[in-house]
Design an enzyme around this catalytic site. Structure first.
Site, PDB file in Angstrom:
ATOM      1  N   LYS A 171      77.548  45.476  35.402  1.00 16.06           N
ATOM      2  CA  LYS A 171      76.571  45.895  34.384  1.00 16.06           C
ATOM      3  C   LYS A 171      77.287  46.142  33.068  1.00 16.06           C
ATOM      4  O   LYS A 171      77.939  47.161  32.872  1.00 16.06           O
ATOM      5  CB  LYS A 171      75.839  47.178  34.801  1.00 16.06           C
ATOM      6  CG  LYS A 171      74.620  47.403  33.917  1.00 16.06           C
ATOM      7  CD  LYS A 171      74.277  48.844  33.674  1.00 16.06           C
ATOM      8  CE  LYS A 171      74.833  49.458  32.449  1.00 16.06           C
ATOM      9  NZ  LYS A 171      74.447  48.873  31.148  1.00 16.06           N
ATOM     10  N   GLU A 246      87.624  55.428  33.636  1.00 14.42           N
ATOM     11  CA  GLU A 246      88.412  55.270  32.399  1.00 14.42           C
ATOM     12  C   GLU A 246      87.531  55.791  31.276  1.00 14.42           C
ATOM     13  O   GLU A 246      86.525  55.165  30.935  1.00 14.42           O
ATOM     14  CB  GLU A 246      88.739  53.791  32.159  1.00 14.42           C
ATOM     15  CG  GLU A 246      89.561  53.118  33.244  1.00 14.42           C
ATOM     16  CD  GLU A 246      91.012  53.570  33.264  1.00 14.42           C
ATOM     17  OE1 GLU A 246      91.462  54.216  32.299  1.00 14.42           O
ATOM     18  OE2 GLU A 246      91.688  53.294  34.275  1.00 14.42           O
ATOM     19  N   CYS A 280      89.399  52.923  22.687  1.00 16.71           N
ATOM     20  CA  CYS A 280      89.637  54.242  23.308  1.00 16.71           C
ATOM     21  C   CYS A 280      91.056  54.724  23.032  1.00 16.71           C
ATOM     22  O   CYS A 280      91.329  55.917  23.082  1.00 16.71           O
ATOM     23  CB  CYS A 280      89.385  54.153  24.800  1.00 16.71           C
ATOM     24  SG  CYS A 280      90.320  52.828  25.572  1.00 16.71           S
ATOM     25  N   GLU A 384      86.015  63.541  20.270  1.00 18.67           N
ATOM     26  CA  GLU A 384      86.090  62.082  20.090  1.00 18.67           C
ATOM     27  C   GLU A 384      84.967  61.608  19.160  1.00 18.67           C
ATOM     28  O   GLU A 384      83.795  61.825  19.441  1.00 18.67           O
ATOM     29  CB  GLU A 384      85.976  61.351  21.435  1.00 18.67           C
ATOM     30  CG  GLU A 384      86.201  59.860  21.276  1.00 18.67           C
ATOM     31  CD  GLU A 384      85.968  59.048  22.551  1.00 18.67           C
ATOM     32  OE1 GLU A 384      84.954  59.272  23.232  1.00 18.67           O
ATOM     33  OE2 GLU A 384      86.811  58.173  22.854  1.00 18.67           O
TER      34      GLU A 384
HETATM   35  P1  NAD Z   1      78.858  55.024  27.577  1.00 25.05           P
HETATM   36  O1  NAD Z   1      79.426  56.023  28.508  1.00 25.05           O
HETATM   37  O2  NAD Z   1      77.675  55.407  26.775  1.00 25.05           O
HETATM   38  O3  NAD Z   1      78.418  53.698  28.371  1.00 25.05           O
HETATM   39  C1  NAD Z   1      79.303  52.992  29.190  1.00 25.05           C
HETATM   40  C2  NAD Z   1      78.518  52.225  30.226  1.00 25.05           C
HETATM   41  O4  NAD Z   1      77.884  53.171  31.098  1.00 25.05           O
HETATM   42  C3  NAD Z   1      77.394  51.366  29.646  1.00 25.05           C
HETATM   43  O5  NAD Z   1      77.304  50.161  30.367  1.00 25.05           O
HETATM   44  C4  NAD Z   1      76.169  52.228  29.883  1.00 25.05           C
HETATM   45  O6  NAD Z   1      74.970  51.487  29.974  1.00 25.05           O
HETATM   46  C5  NAD Z   1      76.516  52.860  31.222  1.00 25.05           C
HETATM   47  N1  NAD Z   1      75.780  54.094  31.544  1.00 25.05           N
HETATM   48  C6  NAD Z   1      75.223  54.986  30.699  1.00 25.05           C
HETATM   49  N2  NAD Z   1      74.607  55.958  31.399  1.00 25.05           N
HETATM   50  C7  NAD Z   1      74.795  55.688  32.695  1.00 25.05           C
HETATM   51  C8  NAD Z   1      74.388  56.316  33.914  1.00 25.05           C
HETATM   52  N3  NAD Z   1      73.649  57.429  33.931  1.00 25.05           N
HETATM   53  N4  NAD Z   1      74.763  55.763  35.072  1.00 25.05           N
HETATM   54  C9  NAD Z   1      75.516  54.649  35.092  1.00 25.05           C
HETATM   55  N5  NAD Z   1      75.903  53.983  33.980  1.00 25.05           N
HETATM   56  C10 NAD Z   1      75.551  54.500  32.797  1.00 25.05           C
HETATM   57  O7  NAD Z   1      80.056  54.547  26.665  1.00 25.05           O
HETATM   58  P2  NAD Z   1      79.990  53.592  25.415  1.00 25.05           P
HETATM   59  O8  NAD Z   1      79.334  54.323  24.289  1.00 25.05           O
HETATM   60  O9  NAD Z   1      79.449  52.265  25.835  1.00 25.05           O
HETATM   61  O10 NAD Z   1      81.551  53.394  25.111  1.00 25.05           O
HETATM   62  C11 NAD Z   1      82.296  54.260  24.328  1.00 25.05           C
HETATM   63  C12 NAD Z   1      83.095  55.203  25.189  1.00 25.05           C
HETATM   64  O11 NAD Z   1      83.888  54.485  26.120  1.00 25.05           O
HETATM   65  C13 NAD Z   1      84.087  56.023  24.376  1.00 25.05           C
HETATM   66  O12 NAD Z   1      84.056  57.353  24.828  1.00 25.05           O
HETATM   67  C14 NAD Z   1      85.427  55.390  24.697  1.00 25.05           C
HETATM   68  O13 NAD Z   1      86.540  56.237  24.554  1.00 25.05           O
HETATM   69  C15 NAD Z   1      85.219  54.981  26.105  1.00 25.05           C
HETATM   70  N6  NAD Z   1      86.165  53.919  26.493  1.00 25.05           N
HETATM   71  C16 NAD Z   1      87.173  54.229  27.337  1.00 25.05           C
HETATM   72  C17 NAD Z   1      88.109  53.255  27.680  1.00 25.05           C
HETATM   73  C18 NAD Z   1      89.249  53.546  28.612  1.00 25.05           C
HETATM   74  O14 NAD Z   1      89.879  52.605  29.064  1.00 25.05           O
HETATM   75  N7  NAD Z   1      89.548  54.782  28.913  1.00 25.05           N
HETATM   76  C19 NAD Z   1      87.970  51.963  27.169  1.00 25.05           C
HETATM   77  C20 NAD Z   1      86.916  51.695  26.295  1.00 25.05           C
HETATM   78  C21 NAD Z   1      86.005  52.676  25.974  1.00 25.05           C
END
Ligand code: NAD
Length: 480
Positions: A171, A246, A280, A384
């Protein structure tokens, strides 16, 4: 453009028929209609994966490594298309989409194929017995990914999951679904067995949640924000699913008294503003030894002021928009907070552009923003923001630098800049973080462990850590 889910080798519209919009962050225009799938689509994908699993799991790892190479070859043929679609969907400059997103998505498959070929069977001899470690797939795995590096982060999970014999329910972020669709088309083009790779588009709380709760999915590999990570852990842990998280970061760039500013300043600019600060690993807090502070500030601000911010399709653009107007408003609210907290805007802070193109009022553009004068414990400096906003802080001793680096809830990455590599290496061990670079940033060897400590995540990905996550081990102890 209308895209579909990819289930059992076939592109299918969502069962309940609901669709939603995917827009271009550079101009607000509609790019695609995408499925707003539901639990029924996830159930269909799980059924397909379940049927495909026995045959896929029965292949040897080397046979599956050949599949990874086939996928890489096929992606190579559409490399420019990947870069174009990723730039359109995320707003990142086309040059970055080429060098990072397209290139590294392909190399994820190549890397794991090659890595598999170097694996030796794991055995432990005793005086009277031999232990053989047998690995089998987890089964069906759910891969949930964010919008900042859409295909790169998805393939980072898809490649080792396939290699270890799992079937996938993926997803991607609903904000950037298009490159995952290209991946599914690639899987179909090369005739990957039906049901091995399934893609379900939609909202996190709907499709993501259905993946987390599905009892037939044995492992969840999630990359995204820390608050979503909490929901993922809360839902999946009581079901005893294997979990890899992550999450977010607020990474420190530490500049020691002996650092060479000619190298440091461009390094710190790159660490702060690559992908509009939406990596990130971005260094969003810069800690500078007081003896270098004024000179660093002057040179850093000069380089930031000169950055070309504008149309992502322009070859000379260095920074595009952020991912959405909603995210832009969140970033602006942090800039307002910084001013309330006593910060001084040294560069940027507004939507006015520095580059040739823009501003486009419908695009989510903001200038790279540098803020001085804040306490290192202020909210702006510890939460963040995930945008092109960086705070500058001064320190006097190495101990103070470490205390400041470790003062947030996060522990994902960081960098230390010094002319004395040994000193940098020793200091790096004291940074509470999964990754620390010395005199570089985002320099990746895919064999190394990748992940965060504290609220930046649980577990590690990369090389043997990915293989271990996507498999179960049985120790077979045979008495001589
Ligand atoms: P997000 O947490 O909003 O979404 C990530 C994914 O989770 C999306 O596909 C979203 O649809 C899904 N999601 C949302 N709610 C959910 C739920 N209740 N159940 C299951 N899935 C759900 O993150 P974002 O805004 O897409 O990305 C930005 C964040 O990601 C930042 O905090 C960034 O630091 C982090 N990030 C971390 C890494 C790493 O390797 N540590 C890499 C890239 C991004």
């Amino acid at each position: 453009m209308i895209i579909s889910n990819f289930i059992d080798g076939t592109f299918t519209p969502p069962i309940e028929g609901r669709m939603m919009d995917d827009t271009n962050p550079a101009n607000g225009e509609l790019i695609a209609k995408i499925p707003r799938a539901s639990i029924s689509d996830v159930d269909a994908a799980v059924l397909a994966a379940n049927q495909a699993l026995p045959k896929w799991a029965a292949l040897t790892m080397l046979q599956r490594a050949d599949w990874l190479d086939k996928i890489a070859d096929a992606l190579e043929e559409i490399k420019e298309e990947i870069a174009q679609i990723e730039s359109l969907d995320t707003g990142k400059p086309i040059s970055l989409a080429r060098s990072v997103d397209a290139t590294r998505s392909i190399s994820n498959f190549r890397f794991f194929a090659k890595f598999a070929r170097g694996q030796e069977p794991l055995t432990f001899e005793m005086s009277d017995a031999t232990n053989f470690v047998h690995t089998s797939p987890l089964g069906i795995v759910g891969l949930i990914t964010p919008w900042n590096l859409p295909l790169y982060l998805l393939t980072w999970k898809v490649a080792p999951a396939l290699l270890m014999g799992n079937c996938i329910i993926a997803k991607p972020s609903e904000i950037t679904p298009l490159s995952a669709d290209l991946l599914a088309k690639t899987m179909q083009r090369i005739n990957l067995p039906e049901g091995v790779f399934n893609l379900v588009h939609g909202l996190g709380p709907e499709v993501g949640q259905a993946i987390l709760e599905n009892p037939h999915i044995s492992g969840i590999s999630f990359t995204g924000g820390t608050s979503t990570g909490r929901i993922v852990a809360r839902t999946a842990a009581p079901l005893f699913k294997k979990l890899s998280l992550e999450l977010g970061g607020k990474n420190a760039t530490i500049i020691l008294d002996d650092a060479d500013l000619d190298t440091v300043v461009p390094g710190a600019v790159r660490a702060a503003f690559t992908n509009s600060g939406q990596v990130c690993l971005c260094g969003s807090r810069i800690l500078i030894h007081h003896s270098k502070y004024d000179e660093f500030c002057k040179r850093f601000v000069e380089q930031v002021d000169a950055m070309i911010v504008g149309d992502p399709s322009d070859e000379s653009t260095q920074m595009g928009p952020v991912i959405s107007m909603e995210h832009l408003q969140k970033i602006e609210s942090y800039i307002d907070l910084a001013i309330e907290e006593g910060g001084e805007i040294l560069s940027g802070g507004s939507r006015a552009m520095t580059g040739q193109v823009g501003p486009n009022p419908a695009g989510a553009f903001i200038r790279p923003t540098v803020i001085g004068g804040l306490e290192h414990l202020s909210r702006t400096s510890t939460e963040e923001i995930f945008g092109p906003v960086v705070t500058l802080h001064s320190f006097s001793t190495d101990d103070e630098a470490i205390e400041m680096a470790n003062c947030t809830e996060y522990g994902l990455a960081g960098s230390i800049w010094t002319e004395d590599a040994e000193r940098g290496k020793e200091l790096a061990k004291r940074v509470e973080s999964g990754i620390v670079w010395v005199n570089t940033w985002l320099h990746r060897d895919l064999r190394t462990p990748f992940g965060g400590v504290k609220n930046s995540g649980v577990g590690r990905e990369g090389g043997r850590w990915s293989l271990s996550f996507f498999s179960e081990m049985t120790n077979v102890c045979v008495k001589h």
